[in-house]
Design an enzyme around this catalytic site. Structure first.
Site, PDB file in Angstrom:
ATOM      1  N   GLU A 136      -7.850  -4.688  -1.053  1.00  0.00           N
ATOM      2  CA  GLU A 136      -8.370  -5.359  -2.241  1.00  0.00           C
ATOM      3  C   GLU A 136      -8.296  -6.886  -2.129  1.00  0.00           C
ATOM      4  O   GLU A 136      -9.104  -7.587  -2.724  1.00  0.00           O
ATOM      5  CB  GLU A 136      -7.614  -4.904  -3.492  1.00  0.00           C
ATOM      6  N   HIS A 167       0.847  -1.194   0.000  1.00  0.00           N
ATOM      7  CA  HIS A 167       0.000   0.000   0.000  1.00  0.00           C
ATOM      8  C   HIS A 167       0.880   1.240   0.000  1.00  0.00           C
ATOM      9  O   HIS A 167       1.976   1.237   0.569  1.00  0.00           O
ATOM     10  CB  HIS A 167      -0.927   0.009   1.223  1.00  0.00           C
TER      11      HIS A 167
END
Length: 379
Positions: free
Chosen positions: A319, A266
């Site tokens: 996700e 991330h």
């Protein structure tokens, strides 16, 4: 005048003040106003959190009833947009639903006589943001239904946002555990700092354009695979690993080939993504072979990434388990990213309304690094 050179991607550059929320990447924590976003997802309804983003505080029972009635009345697609809706649904393939939404919302603004933010009062802006956020799931579900050869399903005023979403997409009355799982996902993904789509929405809002224009711009940014377009790709990776037969070997092959492993790492978090932890718990509660496989793959991929980047650990992001949860609840893969958009539009709208209080356009500069210009004749 001296030029200040920002880092690539504007990393860690503060460009505005906000009261909406924040992401603390080093701590693995994010919040909506003063409330932990994960705590809200565990204990509140989506309508509670939507109210928080519109009004800046959590609702009491009477406030929530009024808010539900107001937003329920804004869900229906105007009759004048039905022809455009069917045209938009048949353009592209099943991954182009967000493009169809942009098309319909572009027309929904003029149909609703939405005026520029520059001229609008706070009540008008609030109404416009609630309208576009209420309309978005209805349009997305209708686009999907038409694309697969089914008739759109009108929203049921007796159902919550999450329950309606599942009902309108699948055509079936959803199980309570699936409604709650999707609702928790929606709450967890309403807002997440100044990500690319949120920043895009604020840039457009800073020009004084209308709410619909700002949301359409945000959708364009959101559609990219490095942003909102990753939940289905993460589940595709699980399928690829299943065919390969060895998650560890597969991950090492991806690292050796310098290919990005979708669903891991991330831009902000330097520790575990709290959204991923929440969604893992939800997935485990739902159960099933895909969930079991995902938990095992997460552990193996994180180990490989730790070996490859010992100084920069990378963990599963939102996700990775988002796709697992949505799949378990019966949402087709082509609708994973649209489901993300159902929640994120609420965050965009809050940012648009906040940006509208400023009268300053966002106008940075670029540093020219091309060939030297040729002097004009006579200079």
């Amino acid at each position: 005048m001296e030029q200040l050179i920002a880092p690539e991607g504007l990393a860690n550059v503060v460009v505005a003040d906000t009261e909406i929320g924040d992401v603390r990447g080093d701590e693995g924590f994010y919040h909506y106003r003063e409330h932990s976003a994960v705590d809200l997802a565990r204990t509140r309804s989506f309508e509670d959190v939507w109210y928080l983003f519109v009004h800046g505080e959590l609702p009491g029972p009477a406030d929530l009833d009024d808010f539900r009635a107001a937003t329920t009345a804004l869900r229906d697609i105007p009759d004048e947009l039905t022809g455009l809706l069917r045209t938009a649904a048949l353009l592209g393939d099943d991954r182009d639903t967000l493009a169809g939404l942009r098309t319909v919302l572009s027309a929904a603004g003029p149909a609703a006589h939405a005026g520029p933010l520059w001229d609008a009062d706070p009540d008008t802006i609030r109404h416009d943001t609630m309208r576009v956020a209420a309309l978005t799931p209805t349009v997305l579900a209708a686009l999907h239904r038409i694309r697969v050869g089914e008739e759109p399903i009108a929203p049921d005023p007796a159902l919550s946002v999450a329950a309606n979403w599942l009902y309108q997409v699948t055509g079936r009355r959803p199980a309570p555990e699936h409604v709650r799982a999707v609702e928790q996902y929606l709450i967890a993904t309403v807002d997440h700092g100044f990500n690319a789509s949120t920043f895009t929405a604020r840039v457009i809002a800073s020009t004084g354009a209308d709410v619909y224009a700002a949301v359409c711009g945000a959708l364009g940014a959101f559609s990219g695979p490095l942003h909102g377009g990753a939940p289905d790709r993460a589940l595709d990776s699980l399928d690829e690993i299943a065919r390969h037969g060895d998650a560890t070997a597969w991950a090492r092959e991806q690292v050796a080939a310098r290919r990005r492993i979708m669903g891991f790492g991330h831009a902000v978090y330097r520790t575990v993504d709290p959204r991923s932890e929440l969604l893992r718990d939800i997935a485990v509660d739902l159960g099933g072979p895909t969930v079991d496989a995902a938990v095992d793959v997460e552990r193996r991929v994180v180990e490989v990434l730790r070996e490859a980047h010992p100084d920069q650990p990378r963990y599963a992001n939102v996700e990775f388990y988002a796709g697992v949860v949505m799949d378990a609840c019966g949402i087709p893969r082509s609708m994973f990213t649209p489901t993300f958009a159902v929640s994120r539009v609420v965050g965009w709208c809050a940012n648009i309304a906040e940006q509208a209080r400023s009268r300053k356009i966002i106008r940075p500069r670029a540093r020219y690094i091309g060939p030297a210009p040729t002097p004009s004749a006579g200079s």
